[in-house]
Design a protein around this motif. Structure first.
Motif, PDB file in Angstrom:
ATOM      1  N   VAL A   1      39.645  46.476  39.016  1.00 23.45           N
ATOM      2  CA  VAL A   1      38.792  45.487  39.006  1.00 23.45           C
ATOM      3  C   VAL A   1      38.909  44.443  39.348  1.00 23.45           C
ATOM      4  O   VAL A   1      38.163  43.418  39.913  1.00 23.45           O
ATOM      5  CB  VAL A   1      37.927  46.049  38.364  1.00 23.45           C
ATOM      6  CG1 VAL A   1      36.971  44.939  37.950  1.00 23.45           C
ATOM      7  CG2 VAL A   1      37.369  47.775  38.292  1.00 23.45           C
ATOM      8  N   GLU A   2      39.587  43.813  38.219  1.00 21.40           N
ATOM      9  CA  GLU A   2      40.129  42.086  38.517  1.00 21.40           C
ATOM     10  C   GLU A   2      40.527  41.702  39.328  1.00 21.40           C
ATOM     11  O   GLU A   2      39.802  40.548  39.595  1.00 21.40           O
ATOM     12  CB  GLU A   2      40.950  41.688  36.696  1.00 21.40           C
ATOM     13  CG  GLU A   2      40.214  42.042  35.976  1.00 21.40           C
ATOM     14  CD  GLU A   2      41.353  42.248  34.055  1.00 21.40           C
ATOM     15  OE1 GLU A   2      42.660  41.863  34.889  1.00 21.40           O
ATOM     16  OE2 GLU A   2      40.888  42.411  32.824  1.00 21.40           O
ATOM     17  N   ARG A   3      41.718  42.808  39.933  1.00 21.60           N
ATOM     18  CA  ARG A   3      41.936  42.532  40.803  1.00 21.60           C
ATOM     19  C   ARG A   3      41.352  42.136  42.329  1.00 21.60           C
ATOM     20  O   ARG A   3      41.414  40.913  42.915  1.00 21.60           O
ATOM     21  CB  ARG A   3      43.572  42.883  41.837  1.00 21.60           C
ATOM     22  CG  ARG A   3      44.266  42.584  40.553  1.00 21.60           C
ATOM     23  CD  ARG A   3      45.652  43.930  41.274  1.00 21.60           C
ATOM     24  NE  ARG A   3      45.457  44.977  41.246  1.00 21.60           N
ATOM     25  CZ  ARG A   3      45.338  46.151  41.160  1.00 21.60           C
ATOM     26  NH1 ARG A   3      46.032  46.208  39.691  1.00 21.60           N
ATOM     27  NH2 ARG A   3      45.489  47.591  40.923  1.00 21.60           N
ATOM     28  N   GLU A   4      39.988  42.762  42.270  1.00 24.07           N
ATOM     29  CA  GLU A   4      39.150  43.059  43.265  1.00 24.07           C
ATOM     30  C   GLU A   4      38.363  41.490  42.828  1.00 24.07           C
ATOM     31  O   GLU A   4      37.340  41.518  44.340  1.00 24.07           O
ATOM     32  CB  GLU A   4      38.401  44.319  43.343  1.00 24.07           C
ATOM     33  CG  GLU A   4      37.114  43.990  44.095  1.00 24.07           C
ATOM     34  CD  GLU A   4      37.808  43.954  45.980  1.00 24.07           C
ATOM     35  OE1 GLU A   4      36.921  44.180  46.099  1.00 24.07           O
ATOM     36  OE2 GLU A   4      38.775  44.350  46.202  1.00 24.07           O
ATOM     37  N   GLU A   5      37.912  41.790  41.485  1.00 24.82           N
ATOM     38  CA  GLU A   5      36.904  40.265  41.735  1.00 24.82           C
ATOM     39  C   GLU A   5      37.938  39.343  42.004  1.00 24.82           C
ATOM     40  O   GLU A   5      36.962  38.199  42.714  1.00 24.82           O
ATOM     41  CB  GLU A   5      36.793  40.148  40.430  1.00 24.82           C
ATOM     42  CG  GLU A   5      35.180  41.555  39.858  1.00 24.82           C
ATOM     43  CD  GLU A   5      35.296  41.780  38.019  1.00 24.82           C
ATOM     44  OE1 GLU A   5      35.969  40.951  37.745  1.00 24.82           O
ATOM     45  OE2 GLU A   5      33.786  41.725  38.158  1.00 24.82           O
ATOM     46  N   ARG A   6      39.406  38.872  41.355  1.00 18.07           N
ATOM     47  CA  ARG A   6      39.592  38.103  42.219  1.00 18.07           C
ATOM     48  C   ARG A   6      39.944  37.388  43.556  1.00 18.07           C
ATOM     49  O   ARG A   6      39.915  36.241  44.115  1.00 18.07           O
ATOM     50  CB  ARG A   6      41.025  37.944  41.509  1.00 18.07           C
ATOM     51  CG  ARG A   6      41.447  37.241  40.140  1.00 18.07           C
ATOM     52  CD  ARG A   6      43.029  37.091  39.697  1.00 18.07           C
ATOM     53  NE  ARG A   6      44.126  38.486  39.546  1.00 18.07           N
ATOM     54  CZ  ARG A   6      43.756  39.024  39.043  1.00 18.07           C
ATOM     55  NH1 ARG A   6      43.587  39.492  37.627  1.00 18.07           N
ATOM     56  NH2 ARG A   6      44.704  39.846  39.072  1.00 18.07           N
ATOM     57  N   ARG A   7      40.515  38.310  44.179  1.00 23.37           N
ATOM     58  CA  ARG A   7      40.379  38.732  45.339  1.00 23.37           C
ATOM     59  C   ARG A   7      39.114  38.082  46.174  1.00 23.37           C
ATOM     60  O   ARG A   7      38.873  37.814  46.823  1.00 23.37           O
ATOM     61  CB  ARG A   7      40.301  40.049  46.422  1.00 23.37           C
ATOM     62  CG  ARG A   7      40.768  39.999  47.478  1.00 23.37           C
ATOM     63  CD  ARG A   7      40.810  42.012  48.267  1.00 23.37           C
ATOM     64  NE  ARG A   7      39.346  42.544  48.567  1.00 23.37           N
ATOM     65  CZ  ARG A   7      38.310  42.198  49.165  1.00 23.37           C
ATOM     66  NH1 ARG A   7      38.731  40.769  50.268  1.00 23.37           N
ATOM     67  NH2 ARG A   7      36.925  42.544  48.807  1.00 23.37           N
ATOM     68  N   ARG A   8      38.371  38.705  45.697  1.00 21.92           N
ATOM     69  CA  ARG A   8      36.426  37.882  46.113  1.00 21.92           C
ATOM     70  C   ARG A   8      36.407  36.674  45.738  1.00 21.92           C
ATOM     71  O   ARG A   8      35.348  36.042  46.793  1.00 21.92           O
ATOM     72  CB  ARG A   8      35.790  38.777  45.869  1.00 21.92           C
ATOM     73  CG  ARG A   8      35.404  40.474  46.052  1.00 21.92           C
ATOM     74  CD  ARG A   8      34.834  41.279  45.605  1.00 21.92           C
ATOM     75  NE  ARG A   8      34.098  42.815  45.812  1.00 21.92           N
ATOM     76  CZ  ARG A   8      33.211  43.344  46.166  1.00 21.92           C
ATOM     77  NH1 ARG A   8      32.481  43.279  44.709  1.00 21.92           N
ATOM     78  NH2 ARG A   8      33.354  44.962  46.058  1.00 21.92           N
ATOM     79  N   ALA A   9      36.410  36.868  44.612  1.00 20.72           N
ATOM     80  CA  ALA A   9      36.297  34.781  44.366  1.00 20.72           C
ATOM     81  C   ALA A   9      37.432  33.940  45.179  1.00 20.72           C
ATOM     82  O   ALA A   9      36.398  32.894  45.764  1.00 20.72           O
ATOM     83  CB  ALA A   9      36.831  34.900  43.111  1.00 20.72           C
ATOM     84  N   GLU A  10      38.251  34.749  45.605  1.00 18.51           N
ATOM     85  CA  GLU A  10      39.511  34.025  46.293  1.00 18.51           C
ATOM     86  C   GLU A  10      38.757  33.652  48.142  1.00 18.51           C
ATOM     87  O   GLU A  10      38.660  32.893  48.544  1.00 18.51           O
ATOM     88  CB  GLU A  10      40.449  34.012  46.266  1.00 18.51           C
ATOM     89  CG  GLU A  10      41.731  33.814  44.918  1.00 18.51           C
ATOM     90  CD  GLU A  10      42.290  34.666  45.312  1.00 18.51           C
ATOM     91  OE1 GLU A  10      43.258  35.721  45.822  1.00 18.51           O
ATOM     92  OE2 GLU A  10      43.332  35.014  44.014  1.00 18.51           O
ATOM     93  N   ALA A  11      37.936  35.091  48.000  1.00 15.32           N
ATOM     94  CA  ALA A  11      37.797  35.112  49.943  1.00 15.32           C
ATOM     95  C   ALA A  11      36.337  34.104  50.115  1.00 15.32           C
ATOM     96  O   ALA A  11      36.024  33.541  50.383  1.00 15.32           O
ATOM     97  CB  ALA A  11      37.785  36.584  49.968  1.00 15.32           C
ATOM     98  N   ALA A  12      35.372  34.404  48.993  1.00 14.98           N
ATOM     99  CA  ALA A  12      34.402  33.566  48.889  1.00 14.98           C
ATOM    100  C   ALA A  12      34.923  32.043  48.995  1.00 14.98           C
ATOM    101  O   ALA A  12      34.049  30.970  49.619  1.00 14.98           O
ATOM    102  CB  ALA A  12      33.464  33.507  47.341  1.00 14.98           C
ATOM    103  N   LEU A  13      35.773  31.620  48.244  1.00 11.82           N
ATOM    104  CA  LEU A  13      36.604  30.136  47.674  1.00 11.82           C
ATOM    105  C   LEU A  13      37.144  30.146  49.476  1.00 11.82           C
ATOM    106  O   LEU A  13      37.154  28.620  50.346  1.00 11.82           O
ATOM    107  CB  LEU A  13      37.288  29.240  46.701  1.00 11.82           C
ATOM    108  CG  LEU A  13      37.586  28.498  47.567  1.00 11.82           C
ATOM    109  CD1 LEU A  13      37.170  27.168  46.487  1.00 11.82           C
ATOM    110  CD2 LEU A  13      39.078  28.964  46.106  1.00 11.82           C
TER     111      LEU A  13
END
Length: 379
Positions: free
Chosen positions: A125-137
């Motif tokens: 879940v943490e990895r996915e949240e980071r991935r989404r945050a990085e993708a959003a960035l």
């Protein structure tokens, strides 16, 4: 667990598979466990999708866990992969983690399985949240760069809308410059020979700045250009009729000064639509305010546009500017008198524009668009 956990279990021993399932159920997991024992079945299950966790024995007769881990690492690396094996030496365990495994549990210590699965899911879940945050960035940066490119194109188009050459008017010199606070802005100046011997001059300021103001600026400029051959009062009335819907929809307004110079008679006729930032500097240095003034375009009042008039003498100068000139340095208390004094001794229109623009000393950090237009009577 509030949601059923979909588990792919690579295991060739049915009893071990049942033991793993019962252990997880005992830990409170609602499991949908799919057991496979061959490479083909394992790959088919991955292709079907919908897997939350992969559990894998290390050694099987025709397939092994490290080969399974390699497949997962290349096809679906976000899925947690946990080795559940009866024999897994320390060196092998370290190699498995180095190669991408999330954890490993020995079959004789299945009490670790529940916590290992929970930790693996939390990390996923943490990895996915980071991935989404990085993708959003990344998307935000991509949009920012795209916007910068579009703004550069818009700025180039806006610059091309401004007059490229100064008009050749017998007995007069003209100079002007526009400095947008951002890449594009809402200020504009314009001139055109509206009929033989008569030149129209405009300095306008759309409320706000940036791309929205620039779009309205282009619209206002086009509307006024199309009617500039009329007397100033009629020209502004027709321009407002053309612009009223756009200004209402955008909840904006435009202040502008529109004047016509009859070169042979040295006569200026004008309408000041709520602009107020205009004056006639006589050759003696005296300042003559230009009145009357009416409301800006886009302000819903039922009033006529009143014309004003003035006669030039040799050495007189018409000065038009936007509020960016005085907003840039409010502590200087710039007004028409101060601006007129700044022009003392300047004999050319371009020199006058340069002097006025030098007052704020903030070309690279303007709080608002800044525009100056000067018409100087040379005789």
């Amino acid at each position: 667990m509030s949601q059923q956990l979909r588990i792919l279990h690579l295991e060739d021993d049915p009893l071990d598979a049942e033991l793993v399932e019962s252990t997880l159920i005992g830990e409170g997991f609602d499991c949908d466990l799919r057991v496979v024992a061959t490479r083909e079945a394992f790959v088919a299950a991955l292709d079907a999708g919908g897997i939350d966790v992969i559990l894998a024995d290390f050694a099987l007769p025709k397939f092994d866990g490290m080969a399974a881990l390699e497949i997962v690492r290349h096809t679906c690396p976000a899925i947690p992969f946990i080795f559940v094996s009866g024999r897994l030496g320390e060196e092998t365990a370290i190699d498995s983690l180095r190669n991408g495994a999330t954890d490993y549990v020995l079959k004789n210590r299945l009490s670790r399985l529940g916590p290992a699965v929970r930790r693996a899911l939390d990390e996923a879940v943490e990895r996915e949240e980071r991935r989404r945050a990085e993708a959003a960035l990344h998307e935000s940066e991509r949009c920012r760069l795209q916007l910068q490119v579009e703004l550069r194109y818009a700025a180039e188009i806006q610059r091309k809308l401004l007059p490229r050459n100064y008009p050749q008017i017998p007995g007069f010199e003209v100079a002007a410059r526009c400095l947008p606070a951002q890449q594009v802005g809402g200020d504009f100046f314009d001139w055109q020979e509206v009929c033989p011997g008569v030149w129209g001059f405009t300095l306008g300021d759309v409320m706000g700045k940036g791309l929205a103001a620039a779009m309205l600026m282009a619209t206002a400029r086009a509307a006024l250009r199309s009617v500039a051959h009329n007397r100033p009062e009629k020209a502004l009335r027709l321009a407002e009729q053309a612009l009223v819907t756009d200004l209402e929809n955008s909840e904006s307004f435009v202040t502008l000064f529109f004047g016509q110079i009859h070169a042979a008679a040295r006569r200026l006729t004008f309408v000041d639509c709520g602009h107020g930032l205009a004056f006639l500097r006589r050759a003696s240095g005296l300042v003559e305010e230009l009145t009357p003034r009416t409301f800006p375009l886009g302000i819903p009042v039922d009033l006529n546009f009143q014309e004003g008039a003035a006669i030039f003498a040799t050495g007189d100068t018409l000065v038009l500017y936007s509020d960016g000139l005085i907003d840039a340095r409010p502590e200087l208390a710039l007004d028409n008198q101060a601006l007129a004094r700044c022009l003392a001794g300047a004999g050319r229109a371009q020199e006058m524009v340069d002097r006025l623009l030098a007052l704020p000393a903030l070309e690279d950090n303007l709080p608002d668009d800044l525009t100056v237009l000067v018409v100087h009577c040379t005789g």
